[in-house]
Design a protein around this motif. Structure first.
Motif, PDB file in Angstrom:
ATOM      1  N   LYS A 113       0.819  -1.213   0.000  1.00  9.98           N
ATOM      2  CA  LYS A 113       0.000   0.000   0.000  1.00  9.98           C
ATOM      3  C   LYS A 113       0.852   1.261   0.000  1.00  9.98           C
ATOM      4  CE  LYS A 113      -4.075  -1.971   2.189  1.00  9.98           C
ATOM      5  NZ  LYS A 113      -4.836  -2.103   3.443  1.00  9.98           N
ATOM      6  N   ARG A 114       2.051   1.187   0.554  1.00 10.20           N
ATOM      7  CA  ARG A 114       2.972   2.333   0.565  1.00 10.20           C
ATOM      8  C   ARG A 114       3.837   2.360  -0.697  1.00 10.20           C
ATOM      9  NH1 ARG A 114       4.456   4.802   5.845  1.00 10.20           N
ATOM     10  NH2 ARG A 114       6.053   5.808   4.585  1.00 10.20           N
ATOM     11  N   ASN A 115       3.520   1.490  -1.660  1.00  6.82           N
ATOM     12  CA  ASN A 115       4.212   1.411  -2.949  1.00  6.82           C
ATOM     13  C   ASN A 115       5.673   0.994  -2.840  1.00  6.82           C
ATOM     14  OD1 ASN A 115       1.945   2.130  -4.556  1.00  6.82           O
ATOM     15  ND2 ASN A 115       2.231   4.241  -3.899  1.00  6.82           N
ATOM     16  N   ALA A 116       5.989   0.212  -1.827  1.00  2.00           N
ATOM     17  CA  ALA A 116       7.344  -0.332  -1.720  1.00  2.00           C
ATOM     18  C   ALA A 116       7.533  -1.360  -2.824  1.00  2.00           C
ATOM     19  CB  ALA A 116       7.544  -0.974  -0.354  1.00  2.00           C
ATOM     20  N   HIS A 117       8.742  -1.443  -3.349  1.00  4.30           N
ATOM     21  CA  HIS A 117       9.004  -2.434  -4.388  1.00  4.30           C
ATOM     22  C   HIS A 117       9.489  -3.744  -3.792  1.00  4.30           C
ATOM     23  CE1 HIS A 117      13.460  -2.155  -4.555  1.00  4.30           C
ATOM     24  NE2 HIS A 117      13.236  -0.944  -4.112  1.00  4.30           N
ATOM     25  N   LEU A 118       9.849  -3.736  -2.504  1.00  2.29           N
ATOM     26  CA  LEU A 118      10.215  -4.976  -1.836  1.00  2.29           C
ATOM     27  C   LEU A 118      10.136  -4.797  -0.328  1.00  2.29           C
ATOM     28  CD1 LEU A 118      13.339  -4.982  -0.481  1.00  2.29           C
ATOM     29  CD2 LEU A 118      13.951  -4.955  -2.867  1.00  2.29           C
ATOM     30  N   LEU A 119      10.013  -5.910   0.354  1.00  5.81           N
ATOM     31  CA  LEU A 119      10.076  -5.962   1.812  1.00  5.81           C
ATOM     32  C   LEU A 119      11.281  -6.813   2.153  1.00  5.81           C
ATOM     33  CD1 LEU A 119       8.897  -5.516   4.669  1.00  5.81           C
ATOM     34  CD2 LEU A 119       7.482  -7.541   4.285  1.00  5.81           C
ATOM     35  N   GLN A 120      12.167  -6.265   2.969  1.00  6.73           N
ATOM     36  CA  GLN A 120      13.375  -7.000   3.318  1.00  6.73           C
ATOM     37  C   GLN A 120      13.493  -7.120   4.830  1.00  6.73           C
ATOM     38  OE1 GLN A 120      16.412  -4.613   1.431  1.00  6.73           O
ATOM     39  NE2 GLN A 120      16.568  -3.223   3.151  1.00  6.73           N
ATOM     40  N   LEU A 121      14.334  -8.055   5.238  1.00  8.78           N
ATOM     41  CA  LEU A 121      14.607  -8.236   6.649  1.00  8.78           C
ATOM     42  C   LEU A 121      16.000  -8.806   6.813  1.00  8.78           C
ATOM     43  CD1 LEU A 121      14.446 -11.544   7.390  1.00  8.78           C
ATOM     44  CD2 LEU A 121      12.038 -11.096   7.086  1.00  8.78           C
TER      45      LEU A 121
END
Length: 151
Positions: A113-121
């Motif tokens: 929803k925040r238009n991130a192109h990826l989620l990382q950890l």
């Protein structure tokens, strides 16, 4: 389960969960009263529009989980936004009930929803169960992380 933005009143519970594992015990200072530096950090996080410190409540309005989601703007990826998930913890008596999966589903949806192109950890290599859990959610070990500690 209810997801909500953490408040100052949640800080003690959050730190208690963060400190409640083998690695957290060695790096946190959970005590009563809680040291001031945790409240200062909370105020900084709370004031930053690119940070979401979240708590998860059960049907009794008890805090049973927490996570921090950070959004970082880059010039790479055509000015993309990366979402970083950190400090995912579930209260000890609530582990193994699928809460972690639900928390990650929430984080993935929020990042999209925040238009991130990826989620990382990042995760410590001393946490093989966590690594297996993250891989089960679709996370891939694509990079080798490196750190330079100053203390």
């Amino acid at each position: 389960m209810k997801f909500r933005k953490a408040t100052r009143n949640d800080v003690t519970k959050i730190v208690e969960m963060i400190a409640d594992d083998e690695l957290g015990k060695t790096r946190e200072n959970y005590q009563t009263p809680l040291p001031t530096e945790y409240f200062i950090a909370f105020e900084n996080i709370d004031a930053d529009q690119n940070q979401e410190l979240i708590v998860v409540e059960n049907e009794y309005s008890e805090v049973i989980g927490t996570l921090q989601l950070s959004f970082v703007q880059y010039l790479t990826y055509r000015g993309g936004i990366r979402a970083q998930i950190e400090a995912v913890r579930i209260r000890r008596d609530q582990r193994g009930l699928g809460i972690g999966k639900t928390m990650f589903e929430w984080a993935i949806d929020t990042a999209k929803k925040r238009n991130a192109h990826l989620l990382q950890l990042t995760t410590d290599k001393k946490r093989p169960k966590a690594i297996k859990f993250y891989e089960g959610l679709g996370f891939k070990p694509t990079h080798e992380g490196m750190k330079l500690h100053f203390k």
